[in-house]
Design an enzyme around this catalytic site. Sequence first.
Site, PDB file in Angstrom:
ATOM      1  N   PRO A  55      79.395  76.992  49.907  1.00 20.96           N
ATOM      2  CA  PRO A  55      79.458  78.460  49.658  1.00 20.96           C
ATOM      3  C   PRO A  55      79.219  79.259  50.496  1.00 20.96           C
ATOM      4  O   PRO A  55      78.001  79.487  51.008  1.00 20.96           O
ATOM      5  CB  PRO A  55      78.911  78.259  48.128  1.00 20.96           C
TER       6      PRO A  55
ATOM      7  N   PRO B 267      82.689  73.756  55.161  1.00 26.29           N
ATOM      8  CA  PRO B 267      81.573  74.737  54.495  1.00 26.29           C
ATOM      9  C   PRO B 267      81.194  74.617  53.196  1.00 26.29           C
ATOM     10  O   PRO B 267      82.138  74.026  52.343  1.00 26.29           O
ATOM     11  CB  PRO B 267      82.377  75.979  54.747  1.00 26.29           C
TER      12      PRO B 267
ATOM     13  N   TYR C 279      84.485  69.306  49.658  1.00 22.58           N
ATOM     14  CA  TYR C 279      85.102  68.207  48.641  1.00 22.58           C
ATOM     15  C   TYR C 279      86.340  67.679  49.170  1.00 22.58           C
ATOM     16  O   TYR C 279      87.141  66.896  48.761  1.00 22.58           O
ATOM     17  CB  TYR C 279      85.689  69.038  47.296  1.00 22.58           C
TER      18      TYR C 279
END
Length: 303
Positions: free
Chosen positions: A212, A210, A169
């Site tokens: 999760p 990355p 994000y």
Amino acid sequence: MSTTTTIDEPADTKPANSKGMLKDDALKGKTVIITGGGTGLGKAMGTYFLKLGANLVITSRKFDVLKQTAAEMEAETGGKVLAVACDVRKYDEVEKMLQEAVKAFGRIDILINNAAGNFISPTERLSANAFSTIIDIVLKGSVNCSLALGKYWIREKIPGNILNIVTTYAFTGSAYVVPSACAKGGVLAMTRSLAVEWGKYGIRTNAIAPGPFPTKGAWKQLLPGEIAQKLDFKSKVPLKRLGEHQELANLAAFLVSDFSGYVNGEVITIDGGEWLQGAGQFNALEIIPDKMWDSMEKARAGL
Ligand code: HXC
Ligand code: NAP
């Protein structure tokens, strides 16, 4: 020579993604500083770097955690680990940490900006101090460490290497983690900017985004209480699984090693395809069962 496995040579049953990727001496002679290196992904990367021959400095606020991790790492790998308490928000503490690291190992080659803070919340519920606390840890902390190391590398003519741990994000943005999204977006901009500006000194700057990867720190902050059931990370990943720490460590080791010597200013996503799953206009059609596709096909054919 036969390649058949015999009883004396048991088959290596470990899946490839839980094994190290690089040659044993890939980081020999290098010294790495990892911020937030006492826990989670920082610990996983550090342990692998030690196995590849690096010296390691781990740093964060909690000295007791760092000391415990350093002892575990040394016992597991036989490598050398220096634990230094440092709050990355404070530039004078970062400078002191660097001096201690240089005193212990002679020189520093690699910086991993991995320390982070995060929480989920509707943005309007956050206090101004809550917002700036995350910006200070993630963005200002990464700036402080990059600035201190950059000045040192340029002065000492060392071709340093910075690896920033961001998130996907950082480039998509995300609701409910807005301070973290702003800060990680800033770190990504710094990655691309310094890659160009400091390239002339031989300093490379890259990032990993990355998806999760289960860690105590991230899960406690981001999946408190009932949210863990509501926000099933696995189901949002096209590969239908979470990341393995060794997979991230392999990528990080490659990016800080000389094997990636021509990679500069890049951000590599390692998320099983998660962010793209949320992006494609028709990706949600995954929920349509075969039967419904059959009837739609019939309807199209006018049957
Ligand atoms: C809203 C919160 C809050 C929460 C704290 N605050 N926790 N606000 N929701 N859950 C507010 C406090 O009320 C205070 O504001 C301000 O934030 C500072 O809080 P402190 O406790 O004084 O801060 P500090 O001691 O510096 O601790 C920082 C921390 C803490 C971020 C709050 O949780 C921490 O140290 N976290 C480190 C570990 C971590 O977060 N790991 C996760 C990284 S995962 P007021 O106004 O009251 O003074 C990640 C990637 C996610 O980044 C991607 C996953 C897929
Ligand atoms: P973690 O274990 O909570 O790691 C965060 C580390 O940052 C801790 O060791 C913490 O140590 C340190 N830290 C926090 N504030 C600090 C400060 N002010 N100064 C110095 N150190 C500080 O979480 P993680 O999951 O391993 O996260 C590691 C990195 O991966 C982060 O950058 C995170 O954003 C990123 N990431 C993680 C995921 C995931 O799924 N796990 C996904 C995307 C990105 P102290 O408390 O001792 O200071």
